[in-house]
Each structure stands twice: as C-alpha cells, then as structure tokens.
Design a protein around this motif. Structure first.
Motif, PDB file in Angstrom:
ATOM      1  N   GLY A  91      14.952  37.300  15.861  1.00  0.00           N
ATOM      2  CA  GLY A  91      14.145  37.491  14.660  1.00  0.00           C
ATOM      3  C   GLY A  91      12.667  37.502  14.961  1.00  0.00           C
ATOM      4  N   LEU A  92      12.247  36.569  15.827  1.00  0.00           N
ATOM      5  CA  LEU A  92      10.828  36.506  16.199  1.00  0.00           C
ATOM      6  C   LEU A  92      10.399  37.783  16.911  1.00  0.00           C
ATOM      7  CD1 LEU A  92      10.329  32.813  17.369  1.00  0.00           C
ATOM      8  CD2 LEU A  92       9.178  33.983  15.493  1.00  0.00           C
ATOM      9  N   THR A  93      11.254  38.254  17.824  1.00  0.00           N
ATOM     10  CA  THR A  93      10.923  39.479  18.557  1.00  0.00           C
ATOM     11  C   THR A  93      10.739  40.646  17.598  1.00  0.00           C
ATOM     12  OG1 THR A  93      12.278  38.655  20.352  1.00  0.00           O
ATOM     13  CG2 THR A  93      11.700  40.994  20.425  1.00  0.00           C
ATOM     14  N   LEU A  94      11.623  40.716  16.639  1.00  0.00           N
ATOM     15  CA  LEU A  94      11.544  41.797  15.648  1.00  0.00           C
ATOM     16  C   LEU A  94      10.244  41.716  14.857  1.00  0.00           C
ATOM     17  CD1 LEU A  94      13.538  44.052  14.939  1.00  0.00           C
ATOM     18  CD2 LEU A  94      14.232  42.706  12.969  1.00  0.00           C
ATOM     19  N   MET A  95       9.889  40.499  14.445  1.00  0.00           N
ATOM     20  CA  MET A  95       8.666  40.313  13.664  1.00  0.00           C
ATOM     21  C   MET A  95       7.427  40.670  14.489  1.00  0.00           C
ATOM     22  SD  MET A  95       9.492  36.809  11.623  1.00  0.00           S
ATOM     23  CE  MET A  95       7.795  36.579  11.171  1.00  0.00           C
ATOM     24  N   ILE A  96       7.420  40.228  15.762  1.00  0.00           N
ATOM     25  CA  ILE A  96       6.256  40.503  16.618  1.00  0.00           C
ATOM     26  C   ILE A  96       6.129  41.996  16.856  1.00  0.00           C
ATOM     27  CG2 ILE A  96       5.373  40.223  18.969  1.00  0.00           C
ATOM     28  CD1 ILE A  96       6.625  37.364  18.836  1.00  0.00           C
ATOM     29  N   THR A  97       7.253  42.659  17.104  1.00  0.00           N
ATOM     30  CA  THR A  97       7.222  44.102  17.334  1.00  0.00           C
ATOM     31  C   THR A  97       6.686  44.832  16.104  1.00  0.00           C
ATOM     32  OG1 THR A  97       9.168  43.824  18.719  1.00  0.00           O
ATOM     33  CG2 THR A  97       8.615  46.067  18.062  1.00  0.00           C
ATOM     34  N   GLY A  98       7.164  44.421  14.944  1.00  0.00           N
ATOM     35  CA  GLY A  98       6.709  45.046  13.709  1.00  0.00           C
ATOM     36  C   GLY A  98       5.224  44.842  13.484  1.00  0.00           C
ATOM     37  N   ALA A  99       4.772  43.603  13.704  1.00  0.00           N
ATOM     38  CA  ALA A  99       3.353  43.309  13.515  1.00  0.00           C
ATOM     39  C   ALA A  99       2.497  44.113  14.486  1.00  0.00           C
ATOM     40  CB  ALA A  99       3.115  41.822  13.709  1.00  0.00           C
ATOM     41  N   ALA A 100       2.969  44.208  15.741  1.00  0.00           N
ATOM     42  CA  ALA A 100       2.215  44.955  16.740  1.00  0.00           C
ATOM     43  C   ALA A 100       2.127  46.433  16.343  1.00  0.00           C
ATOM     44  CB  ALA A 100       2.887  44.805  18.106  1.00  0.00           C
ATOM     45  N   ALA A 101       3.214  46.959  15.812  1.00  0.00           N
ATOM     46  CA  ALA A 101       3.213  48.363  15.395  1.00  0.00           C
ATOM     47  C   ALA A 101       2.212  48.598  14.276  1.00  0.00           C
ATOM     48  CB  ALA A 101       4.611  48.765  14.952  1.00  0.00           C
ATOM     49  N   VAL A 102       2.170  47.694  13.329  1.00  0.00           N
ATOM     50  CA  VAL A 102       1.225  47.823  12.217  1.00  0.00           C
ATOM     51  C   VAL A 102      -0.197  47.751  12.730  1.00  0.00           C
ATOM     52  CG1 VAL A 102       0.366  46.673  10.154  1.00  0.00           C
ATOM     53  CG2 VAL A 102       2.810  46.989  10.468  1.00  0.00           C
ATOM     54  N   LEU A 103      -0.461  46.803  13.633  1.00  0.00           N
ATOM     55  CA  LEU A 103      -1.816  46.656  14.176  1.00  0.00           C
ATOM     56  C   LEU A 103      -2.231  47.896  14.949  1.00  0.00           C
ATOM     57  CD1 LEU A 103      -1.816  42.925  15.302  1.00  0.00           C
ATOM     58  CD2 LEU A 103      -3.141  43.979  13.471  1.00  0.00           C
ATOM     59  N   LEU A 104      -1.279  48.454  15.706  1.00  0.00           N
ATOM     60  CA  LEU A 104      -1.584  49.652  16.484  1.00  0.00           C
ATOM     61  C   LEU A 104      -1.992  50.790  15.571  1.00  0.00           C
ATOM     62  CD1 LEU A 104       1.007  49.954  19.378  1.00  0.00           C
ATOM     63  CD2 LEU A 104      -1.481  50.140  19.527  1.00  0.00           C
ATOM     64  N   VAL A 105      -1.252  50.959  14.507  1.00  0.00           N
ATOM     65  CA  VAL A 105      -1.554  52.046  13.570  1.00  0.00           C
ATOM     66  C   VAL A 105      -2.901  51.818  12.904  1.00  0.00           C
ATOM     67  CG1 VAL A 105      -0.823  53.123  11.424  1.00  0.00           C
ATOM     68  CG2 VAL A 105       0.844  52.636  13.199  1.00  0.00           C
ATOM     69  N   ARG A 106      -3.148  50.589  12.544  1.00  0.00           N
ATOM     70  CA  ARG A 106      -4.409  50.285  11.865  1.00  0.00           C
ATOM     71  C   ARG A 106      -5.600  50.495  12.796  1.00  0.00           C
ATOM     72  NH1 ARG A 106      -4.423  45.029   8.205  1.00  0.00           N
ATOM     73  NH2 ARG A 106      -6.546  45.792   8.052  1.00  0.00           N
ATOM     74  N   ASP A 107      -5.427  50.143  14.073  1.00  0.00           N
ATOM     75  CA  ASP A 107      -6.545  50.252  15.018  1.00  0.00           C
ATOM     76  C   ASP A 107      -6.730  51.670  15.530  1.00  0.00           C
ATOM     77  OD1 ASP A 107      -6.989  47.645  14.653  1.00  0.00           O
ATOM     78  OD2 ASP A 107      -5.983  46.972  16.485  1.00  0.00           O
ATOM     79  N   GLN A 108      -5.811  52.562  15.236  1.00  0.00           N
ATOM     80  CA  GLN A 108      -5.923  53.954  15.689  1.00  0.00           C
ATOM     81  C   GLN A 108      -7.155  54.587  15.024  1.00  0.00           C
ATOM     82  OE1 GLN A 108      -4.762  55.805  18.230  1.00  0.00           O
ATOM     83  NE2 GLN A 108      -2.682  55.886  17.492  1.00  0.00           N
TER      84      GLN A 108
END
Lengths: 212, 182
Positions: A91-108
């Motif tokens: 569950g933690l891995t899934l949450m971290i992956t999701g958060a990282a994806a959102v941050l990546l998109v936002r920082d693009q």
C-alpha cells in the motif's frame, strides 16, 4: 420450617457469597449481615450442604489435555502475500508511486509557456477529433505559436485549458480556434456505428441511414 | 471478581491461539471440576471424565466462535448440556433406560448413596431431586457454581427474571422438605 430474611437483596446474594464470587465490597457487606441475621446464617448453612452434596472428585486434567487439539500460531499458516506487513508495504509503495507521479506532472514545465500550475492540465479538442489530449492553457502572446505544436492534425488550432476563458485570447488565436473547429465539424467520424447522425459542414443534419 | 475471571480466561484463550499449549492446560484446570459437577447435577453417572473431555475438545475446536460477552464457563456448560442430551438420546436408542427430558429427575438413589458421605447430603439431594427439571438446573447452577442469573439464563435457555423466580421457588421448596424431614 426455616424462615426467610426480609432483606431479599442480601439473601439473593448468599449462593454467590458461599462460592466466593462476589466483589470484595459485597462480600464484606453480606458477611456482616450474616453475623446479625439468624435466617440468613441458616440459609447459608443449607446452601453449603447442597454444594457439598453435589461436589465431585477432581478430574484428571492431564488426560483431558492430552486429547485436546493443538493450535499453531496464526501467522504460520498465512500466505506471504496475505500477511499484514506485506500488505502495508504494498500500500505504501502504491501511495508513494502515485504521489511521485503527481509531483512529476506538476513540476513539468508547461512547454515554454512558463506555467506549472495543476490547472494547466485540461482536456482540449483537437483538429482531427481523434480524441482528447492534455494541453496547456493559452495565455499571452506565446499561445498561438506553442499550442499549435500540440495539435497533431489541426496544425495551428490553439488548445485551450479549463482555466482560460475566451476573452483571454487574442483575435488571431480566436480565428485560429474557429478554423480548427470548422475542420472538426467536417471530419468523418471514425466509428459511425456509435452515432446516429453526423453534422456536415453545410450545417444541415444528415441521416446515416440507420434506424434507431 | 467475575470480570477478573473473564479477563483471565480471555488471556489464556489468546495464549492458546498463539500456540501456547500450557494455556490449554490452565483452562482445563480452571473449569474441569465445575463441568464434572454440572454433569453430575444433570444426572450423568458414568463416564463423566469422558464427557468433560468431549466438552473441551468441542470447545477448543470452535473457540473462534466464542464471544466474550458471556463467561467461558457458561459457554462450556451450554456445550456440555448439548452433549449430555446427545448421549441420553443415544442411550435411549440403545435401550438404556434413561429419561430423555432435559435435566431429568434422578430417582435411583442406590448407586448415588454410595457416593454421598453422610445422611444430610442424601437428604439434601432428595430435596433437590424433587424439584422440577428447570428449577433444579437453575438452583444448582446458582448454588454449586455461584453463577449470575444472566449466565444461568444462557445455559438453560430462559430469561434472567424467570431464573430468579425459579431459584426462589426452588429454595422455598427445599426449605419445606428439609424442614419436614428434620
């Protein structure tokens, strides 16, 4: 015949008192009552006689225990993927992956428009009507040139995000947008099965020949 | 005090679930004699130990269904009661002369008298055995086990208030019988 004590509440507790099953406070209260009440003292003697008459010999505990089922620790039989720790880690891995994806998109960087807000994610029409693509909002003078590069078919139609109103566009951008829309209207739909009608460029409705 | 006993039982059950077999021994030590007494007071004369063991085996096999809202001993009594009835039915099918009724009256005093140490005990048993099955069961659970009416109600399948009435009626009857005998 034996008489009954008028204190029914205390008399009701006598069997529990005899077996030592009262709370310490109640045990003491009943004990002090019995010291002054002949009826309750006599009833208590009778209760103890009954208990003694039904007493039994001690049971052989070891024989009973030998016949009992054994219980393995609960963790031993649980498959690895169903163990709680593994589930938490997944569950933690899934949450971290999701958060990282959102941050990546936002920082693009919003192409070269200099925008980085999450508001810049939008659904925009494309010139060919082939679907929905993410686009950047059109603001300022750079919109007309950069947005065109995101349009695979229209070649010049500016994409528009939800955060931008038409009043923000320049005249050139509006013209380009209208031209793009016209091309969309004239495009043959890829899957006529799903649509009852298409709109032709002349503006009149044309039946597809299919009965609904 | 009763709450403490429940807490001890709950802790031992948890230990046994965790693989501690010694906890099972401790649970048997805590309740085996009471179960044997319950069996005897329900009219069981033979193979009492076997009945107690069967009760524990069944209880441990279904320990996950035990809800801590009642005392473990109460739960064990309900299991034993079903086993007693099963045994009585089986014996009846095999032609053994037993009464099928729940908590049947024990009228055969001869074998019993050998076990009872003195005349007073015999007199008391006669008085108790003269009660109705329900009165006797409630009365003995209250007197020999010191159980609360709520727990007795769960064992006999009645209500707390009804059990209270049964107990006091039984007590009155026994006083009358003992008084007449004296």
């Amino acid at each position: 015949m034996m008489r009954d004590c008028p204190d029914g509440e205390t008399r009701d507790l006598l069997p529990l008192f005899a077996r030592g099953r009262l709370a310490p406070l109640d045990q003491a209260r009943v004990e002090s009552h019995i010291e002054t009440c002949g009826e309750c003292a006599a009833e208590l003697r009778l209760l103890r006689e009954v208990a003694r008459a039904y007493d039994v010999a001690p049971v052989d505990v070891s024989t009973i225990v030998a016949g009992l089922p054994t219980r393995r620790p609960a963790r031993a039989g649980v498959p690895f993927h169903r163990q709680p720790l593994w589930r938490v880690a997944a569950g933690l891995t899934l949450m971290i992956t999701g958060a990282a994806a959102v941050l990546l998109v936002r920082d693009q960087p919003a192409l070269d428009l200099g925008l980085s807000s999450i508001d810049s994610l939008a659904l925009a029409p494309t010139g060919g009507g082939k679907g929905l693509v993410s686009s950047v909002p059109v603001t300022g003078a750079a919109a007309g040139t950069t947005a065109a590069s995101t349009d695979p078919i229209g070649g010049g139609a500016p994409a528009m995000g939800f955060g931008v109103s038409l009043s923000d566009l320049t005249d050139a951008q509006l013209e380009s947008l209208l031209a793009s829309l016209e091309r969309i209207e004239g495009t043959v739909l890829p899957d006529p099965e799903t649509m009852a009608k298409v709109i032709n460029p002349s503006g009149s409705d044309q039946d597809t020949g299919r009965e609904s | 005090m009763i709450k403490d006993e429940r807490a001890v039982d709950a802790a031992l059950i948890a230990r046994w679930k965790g693989g501690d077999q010694l906890a099972a021994t401790m649970l048997v030590e805590r309740h085996a004699t009471a179960l044997a007494r319950f069996a005897a007071s329900s009219g069981v004369r033979e193979r009492v130990d076997e009945l107690v063991q069967d009760t524990f085996v069944r209880a441990f096999n279904s320990i996950d269904s035990f809800r801590a809202d009642s005392a473990l001993r109460t739960w064990l009594f309900t299991i034993m009661k079903r086993l007693i009835l099963d045994r009585m039915r089986a014996e009846r099918r095999q032609g053994v002369a037993v009464e099928l009724e729940e908590g049947h009256a024990v009228q055969a005093y001869d074998a019993l008298d050998a076990m009872v140490a003195d005349e007073t005990a015999q007199r008391v048993r006669r008085a108790v055995d003269s009660l109705s099955p329900m009165q006797r069961e409630v009365f003995l659970l209250r007197v020999t086990e010191g159980m609360a009416y709520g727990d007795i109600a769960k064992v006999v399948g009645s209500t707390e208030g009804a059990c209270r009435v049964h107990y006091h009626n039984a007590m009155r009857s026994i006083k009358e019988i003992i008084g007449d005998d004296a």
